[in-house]
Design a protein around this motif. Structure first.
Motif, PDB file in Angstrom:
ATOM      1  N   ASP A  24       0.807  -1.222   0.000  1.00 24.99           N
ATOM      2  CA  ASP A  24       0.000   0.000   0.000  1.00 24.99           C
ATOM      3  C   ASP A  24       0.842   1.275   0.000  1.00 24.99           C
ATOM      4  O   ASP A  24       0.421   2.298  -0.563  1.00 24.99           O
ATOM      5  CB  ASP A  24      -0.935  -0.007   1.212  1.00 24.99           C
ATOM      6  CG  ASP A  24      -1.857  -1.204   1.194  1.00 24.99           C
ATOM      7  OD1 ASP A  24      -3.002  -1.082   0.735  1.00 24.99           O
ATOM      8  OD2 ASP A  24      -1.418  -2.289   1.618  1.00 24.99           O
ATOM      9  N   SER A  28       1.249   5.351  -3.834  1.00 20.46           N
ATOM     10  CA  SER A  28       1.445   6.774  -4.108  1.00 20.46           C
ATOM     11  C   SER A  28       1.875   6.997  -5.557  1.00 20.46           C
ATOM     12  O   SER A  28       1.615   8.065  -6.124  1.00 20.46           O
ATOM     13  CB  SER A  28       2.495   7.360  -3.164  1.00 20.46           C
ATOM     14  OG  SER A  28       3.734   6.692  -3.301  1.00 20.46           O
ATOM     15  N   VAL A  31      -1.108   7.743  -7.599  1.00 20.92           N
ATOM     16  CA  VAL A  31      -1.600   9.095  -7.348  1.00 20.92           C
ATOM     17  C   VAL A  31      -0.768  10.103  -8.140  1.00 20.92           C
ATOM     18  O   VAL A  31      -1.307  10.994  -8.816  1.00 20.92           O
ATOM     19  CB  VAL A  31      -1.554   9.411  -5.838  1.00 20.92           C
ATOM     20  CG1 VAL A  31      -1.955  10.871  -5.587  1.00 20.92           C
ATOM     21  CG2 VAL A  31      -2.460   8.469  -5.056  1.00 20.92           C
ATOM     22  N   GLU A 192      -3.199  16.084  -1.665  1.00 20.29           N
ATOM     23  CA  GLU A 192      -3.173  14.638  -1.865  1.00 20.29           C
ATOM     24  C   GLU A 192      -1.992  13.998  -1.130  1.00 20.29           C
ATOM     25  O   GLU A 192      -2.092  12.857  -0.660  1.00 20.29           O
ATOM     26  CB  GLU A 192      -3.160  14.331  -3.361  1.00 20.29           C
ATOM     27  CG  GLU A 192      -4.422  14.873  -4.044  1.00 20.29           C
ATOM     28  CD  GLU A 192      -4.646  14.368  -5.455  1.00 20.29           C
ATOM     29  OE1 GLU A 192      -3.965  13.410  -5.875  1.00 20.29           O
ATOM     30  OE2 GLU A 192      -5.527  14.935  -6.151  1.00 20.29           O
ATOM     31  N   PHE A 196      -2.442  11.167   1.726  1.00 24.38           N
ATOM     32  CA  PHE A 196      -1.756   9.878   1.674  1.00 24.38           C
ATOM     33  C   PHE A 196      -0.952   9.638   2.960  1.00 24.38           C
ATOM     34  O   PHE A 196      -0.907   8.519   3.467  1.00 24.38           O
ATOM     35  CB  PHE A 196      -0.837   9.814   0.452  1.00 24.38           C
ATOM     36  CG  PHE A 196      -0.314   8.424   0.168  1.00 24.38           C
ATOM     37  CD1 PHE A 196      -1.152   7.457  -0.356  1.00 24.38           C
ATOM     38  CD2 PHE A 196       0.996   8.089   0.456  1.00 24.38           C
ATOM     39  CE1 PHE A 196      -0.692   6.165  -0.604  1.00 24.38           C
ATOM     40  CE2 PHE A 196       1.465   6.803   0.213  1.00 24.38           C
ATOM     41  CZ  PHE A 196       0.618   5.842  -0.321  1.00 24.38           C
ATOM     42  N   ARG A 293      -6.787   2.164   0.500  1.00 21.60           N
ATOM     43  CA  ARG A 293      -6.933   1.674  -0.873  1.00 21.60           C
ATOM     44  C   ARG A 293      -8.114   2.349  -1.572  1.00 21.60           C
ATOM     45  O   ARG A 293      -8.005   2.730  -2.747  1.00 21.60           O
ATOM     46  CB  ARG A 293      -7.098   0.155  -0.860  1.00 21.60           C
ATOM     47  CG  ARG A 293      -5.835  -0.569  -0.402  1.00 21.60           C
ATOM     48  CD  ARG A 293      -6.046  -2.053  -0.218  1.00 21.60           C
ATOM     49  NE  ARG A 293      -4.817  -2.698   0.255  1.00 21.60           N
ATOM     50  CZ  ARG A 293      -4.721  -3.973   0.615  1.00 21.60           C
ATOM     51  NH1 ARG A 293      -5.793  -4.754   0.540  1.00 21.60           N
ATOM     52  NH2 ARG A 293      -3.569  -4.452   1.034  1.00 21.60           N
ATOM     53  N   VAL A 296      -7.007   5.975  -2.352  1.00 22.55           N
ATOM     54  CA  VAL A 296      -6.127   6.057  -3.519  1.00 22.55           C
ATOM     55  C   VAL A 296      -6.942   5.902  -4.805  1.00 22.55           C
ATOM     56  O   VAL A 296      -6.752   6.646  -5.772  1.00 22.55           O
ATOM     57  CB  VAL A 296      -5.012   4.996  -3.442  1.00 22.55           C
ATOM     58  CG1 VAL A 296      -4.284   4.874  -4.779  1.00 22.55           C
ATOM     59  CG2 VAL A 296      -4.022   5.359  -2.335  1.00 22.55           C
ATOM     60  N   CYS A 300      -7.276   8.757  -7.729  1.00 20.01           N
ATOM     61  CA  CYS A 300      -6.906   8.466  -9.122  1.00 20.01           C
ATOM     62  C   CYS A 300      -8.058   8.768 -10.074  1.00 20.01           C
ATOM     63  O   CYS A 300      -7.856   9.357 -11.143  1.00 20.01           O
ATOM     64  CB  CYS A 300      -6.466   7.003  -9.249  1.00 20.01           C
ATOM     65  SG  CYS A 300      -4.880   6.647  -8.453  1.00 20.01           S
TER      66      CYS A 300
END
Length: 308
Positions: A24, A28, A31, A192, A196, A293, A296, A300
């Motif tokens: 995980d 990034s 992203v 972002e 994250f 998850r 993310v 996206c």
């Protein structure tokens, strides 16, 4: 097992030492890729930079967790935290030092080699990047230095800096590649990156609740081991509220984020409520992984719809 014993583990043991199954942290890269303009996402140069940086993050995490396992093995905290009653949610095989597959000396050597590999990859990414802001070099030094000394060297996680490292290192894996590939840091990138970092932190802060006794005996000073139960509950509420505030801030500029991140926010609410009502730390940790998850995926989708 002592540091002088030979290594008995193979590739699988080193993969578990490096925690490669926990991928995980490297999401990034997705992203960052979606933050690039449509004409920049498939350039050879951009993909090489992003690939080099992602491999560097893999190396940094491998070094960090290897050194962490060495420290946990030496001070006995891992043996206490991975007690038999935890096997349903926490497999002892994740700790090859504890089961005797890898020696302490081999794990330390692995940590230094992967740190060196990360430095080489970071330097290569910087050299071939289309933009090379000077401050990025400083950020690269920070992410290597604070990560590998999480439990080794300065032992930052033992000196009240655990939560800072767990937030900062993931956040920088968004900031650094975006700066190298676009030459600028916009508010959207920072939003972002902060999300994250918070998502990564909101996995570990619940996991820490399961390790309080072992970590206290080992002398680790983090929020979990030093705060009262009521104080830690407030800490979790504040982190959850901070995530929501950042989402609202981002949605004020990019409205689609409100919809895209709603599933992640819903899981986050379930995570906090579940902990407050049931105090099941490892289940809360799993929900944190699911929230990351989903988050993310939401970022996206929102980026692909609106960037460029």
């Amino acid at each position: 097992m002592t540091a002088t014993e030979p290594v008995s583990g193979g590739v699988g043991a080193y993969a578990r030492l490096a925690k490669l199954a926990f991928f995980d942290f490297y999401l990034s890269a997705l992203v960052v890729w979606t933050l690039l303009g449509p004409h920049s996402r498939l350039t050879t140069r951009g993909l090489l930079v992003l690939s080099s940086l992602t491999l560097a993050w893999v190396m940094i995490v491998a070094a960090t967790v290897a050194f962490d396992d060495v420290t946990g093995f030496r001070d006995g905290s891992d043996r206490r935290n991975y007690a038999p009653d935890q096997v349903a949610l926490r497999s002892l095989r994740r700790k090859p030092l504890l089961v005797g597959e890898i020696s302490v000396a081999a794990a330390v050597r692995f940590g230094y080699l992967t740190t060196l590999g990360a430095v080489v990859l970071l330097a290569a990414a910087y050299a071939i990047a289309p933009y090379r802001p000077g401050y990025v070099v400083g950020l690269m030094v920070v992410v290597v230095a604070v990560s590998v000394q999480y439990s080794y060297g300065l032992r930052l996680s033992y000196r009240r800096a655990q939560e800072l490292v767990l937030f900062l290192s993931p956040a920088l894996t968004v900031v650094i590649p975006t700066a190298l590939l676009t030459g600028r840091l916009e508010s959207r990138t920072l939003v972002e990156a902060v999300l994250f970092g918070l998502w990564s932190l909101l996995i570990s802060v619940y996991s820490n609740l399961n390790d309080i006794e072992g970590d206290r005996l080992a002398g680790r000073k983090n929020v979990a081991t030093t705060a009262s139960p009521e104080g830690y509950r407030v800490f979790l509420v504040v982190l959850t509220a901070a995530e929501l505030a950042v989402i609202v801030y981002g949605a004020m500029r990019v409205p689609v984020l409100a919809v895209a991140l709603a599933p992640s926010a819903a899981v986050r609410g379930r995570q906090l409520y579940g902990w407050i009502t049931a105090s099941d730390a490892l289940t809360a940790r799993k929900l944190g992984i699911n929230a990351l998850r989903l988050g993310v995926a939401g970022l996206c989708v929102a980026n692909l719809l609106t960037v460029g």
